[in-house]
Design a protein around this motif. Sequence first.
Motif, PDB file in Angstrom:
ATOM      1  N   ARG A 143       0.877  -1.340  -0.339  1.00 50.15           N
ATOM      2  CA  ARG A 143       0.024   0.039  -0.393  1.00 50.15           C
ATOM      3  C   ARG A 143       0.547   1.074  -0.207  1.00 50.15           C
ATOM      4  N   ILE A 144       2.070   1.077   0.799  1.00 50.80           N
ATOM      5  CA  ILE A 144       3.154   2.345   1.141  1.00 50.80           C
ATOM      6  C   ILE A 144       3.480   2.401  -0.649  1.00 50.80           C
ATOM      7  N   MET A 145       3.719   1.802  -0.726  1.00 51.22           N
ATOM      8  CA  MET A 145       5.072   1.492  -2.560  1.00 51.22           C
ATOM      9  C   MET A 145       3.765   1.838  -3.612  1.00 51.22           C
ATOM     10  N   VAL A 146       2.825   1.441  -3.854  1.00 51.23           N
ATOM     11  CA  VAL A 146       1.321   2.409  -4.358  1.00 51.23           C
ATOM     12  C   VAL A 146       1.124   3.156  -4.767  1.00 51.23           C
ATOM     13  N   LEU A 147       1.038   4.331  -4.101  1.00 54.11           N
ATOM     14  CA  LEU A 147       0.556   5.579  -2.598  1.00 54.11           C
ATOM     15  C   LEU A 147      -0.639   5.051  -2.133  1.00 54.11           C
ATOM     16  N   GLU A 148      -1.295   4.437  -1.837  1.00 49.00           N
ATOM     17  CA  GLU A 148      -2.774   4.030  -1.315  1.00 49.00           C
ATOM     18  C   GLU A 148      -1.760   4.099   0.080  1.00 49.00           C
ATOM     19  N   LEU A 149      -1.534   4.742   0.553  1.00 48.57           N
ATOM     20  CA  LEU A 149      -1.078   5.003   1.867  1.00 48.57           C
ATOM     21  C   LEU A 149      -0.423   6.200   1.517  1.00 48.57           C
ATOM     22  N   GLU A 150      -0.024   7.513   1.325  1.00 48.75           N
ATOM     23  CA  GLU A 150       0.160   8.370   0.921  1.00 48.75           C
ATOM     24  C   GLU A 150       0.961   9.119   1.557  1.00 48.75           C
ATOM     25  N   PRO A 151       2.033   9.706   1.381  1.00 54.75           N
ATOM     26  CA  PRO A 151       2.846  10.230   1.777  1.00 54.75           C
ATOM     27  C   PRO A 151       2.435  11.341   3.144  1.00 54.75           C
ATOM     28  N   MET A 175       0.451  10.545   5.857  1.00 58.69           N
ATOM     29  CA  MET A 175      -0.787  10.006   6.267  1.00 58.69           C
ATOM     30  C   MET A 175      -0.271   9.069   6.805  1.00 58.69           C
ATOM     31  N   PRO A 176      -1.772   9.465   7.716  1.00 57.18           N
ATOM     32  CA  PRO A 176      -1.696   8.987   8.879  1.00 57.18           C
ATOM     33  C   PRO A 176      -1.954   6.649   8.793  1.00 57.18           C
ATOM     34  N   ILE A 177      -1.410   6.571   9.917  1.00 65.67           N
ATOM     35  CA  ILE A 177      -1.786   4.857   9.437  1.00 65.67           C
ATOM     36  C   ILE A 177      -2.786   4.094  10.609  1.00 65.67           C
ATOM     37  N   ASP A 178      -4.417   4.138  10.562  1.00 69.06           N
ATOM     38  CA  ASP A 178      -4.891   3.514  11.382  1.00 69.06           C
ATOM     39  C   ASP A 178      -4.081   1.866  11.546  1.00 69.06           C
ATOM     40  N   ASP A 179      -4.003   0.977  12.868  1.00 72.89           N
ATOM     41  CA  ASP A 179      -3.610   0.220  12.529  1.00 72.89           C
ATOM     42  C   ASP A 179      -4.806  -1.119  13.349  1.00 72.89           C
ATOM     43  N   ILE A 180      -5.740   0.292  14.138  1.00 68.79           N
ATOM     44  CA  ILE A 180      -7.518  -0.778  14.133  1.00 68.79           C
ATOM     45  C   ILE A 180      -8.270  -0.896  12.739  1.00 68.79           C
ATOM     46  N   PHE A 240       1.597   5.786  13.749  1.00 69.18           N
ATOM     47  CA  PHE A 240       1.975   5.831  12.809  1.00 69.18           C
ATOM     48  C   PHE A 240       1.436   6.487  11.793  1.00 69.18           C
ATOM     49  N   PHE A 241       2.561   7.078  10.713  1.00 69.74           N
ATOM     50  CA  PHE A 241       2.289   7.903   9.210  1.00 69.74           C
ATOM     51  C   PHE A 241       3.411   7.385   8.173  1.00 69.74           C
ATOM     52  N   VAL A 242       3.279   7.262   7.235  1.00 72.29           N
ATOM     53  CA  VAL A 242       3.574   7.592   6.395  1.00 72.29           C
ATOM     54  C   VAL A 242       4.751   8.384   6.279  1.00 72.29           C
ATOM     55  N   ARG A 243       6.213   7.766   5.807  1.00 76.09           N
ATOM     56  CA  ARG A 243       7.451   8.756   5.659  1.00 76.09           C
ATOM     57  C   ARG A 243       7.019   9.651   4.578  1.00 76.09           C
ATOM     58  N   PRO A 244       7.075  11.157   4.327  1.00 71.38           N
ATOM     59  CA  PRO A 244       7.092  12.175   3.393  1.00 71.38           C
ATOM     60  C   PRO A 244       7.868  11.318   2.693  1.00 71.38           C
TER      61      PRO A 244
END
Length: 242
Positions: free
Chosen positions: A19-27, A29-34, A69-73
């Motif tokens: 998800r990070i690599m294809v930017l589904e989780l964008e730079p 962006m907070p990550i909701d582990d729940i 957690f959040f995705v590295r900008p």
Amino acid sequence: MAGRPRSIMETAYADIKHRIMVLELEPGMPIDDISISKELGVSRTPVREALFRLSTEGLILSDSGKSGFFVRPMDLVSVSNLFEAHMVTARAIARLVAVRATRENLDEMKTAEQAVVRAIWDEDPAAVASTNAHLHRLEATASKNSFLESLALSIHDHGQRIGFLAFGGRTSWDLLRDHFSKVQGDHHELIAAYEARDPDLAEEIAGRHVLLFRDRIMAFMKMETVNDVNLGGDILSSARLD
């Protein structure tokens, strides 16, 4: 049964990393582990273990104050630093591969090279980014230097994310054909230099290849506006990529 929790964590890790690599989780962006644990049908524990692993790889950051957690900008400072490291490691690895690669290493790289070609023909930006990164990871392994390999793997993880941004999204594939023709030429010539056991030529091509990737990223930045691209960081930084 002892191996099952590890398998669940690995699955969560692979899913989140994709998800990070294809930017589904964008730079940025907070990550909701729940939410992710619910989507994957697993408990929070393996998801959080996967997130901590990704944080050690530098792909996500942890806010210790909020335990989040959040995705590295991807700001220009970090991109510039990435290309500096990429240039140094690519040239060093190329020299070592030219003198250390086994026949098996070379055959694996040739197979990976063809996978890149297929991804380009399929006009699949995610596949282009991932197959290209895989090819260069194989190079790092063939260098037979574990320290350089570890550094290169991290560089290609971050490079894969930037590559997907520049090769996919809003950019017309027609505008990328000349770039990809040069990519394929570099790959072919680099493997040929490895087979010829020519470290000087291999280093030269590897350096040229990094500059080709850098120039593509710079062209992408110039084509897109600040409002069109969200890197989750300060893309107005005065840092230079050249």
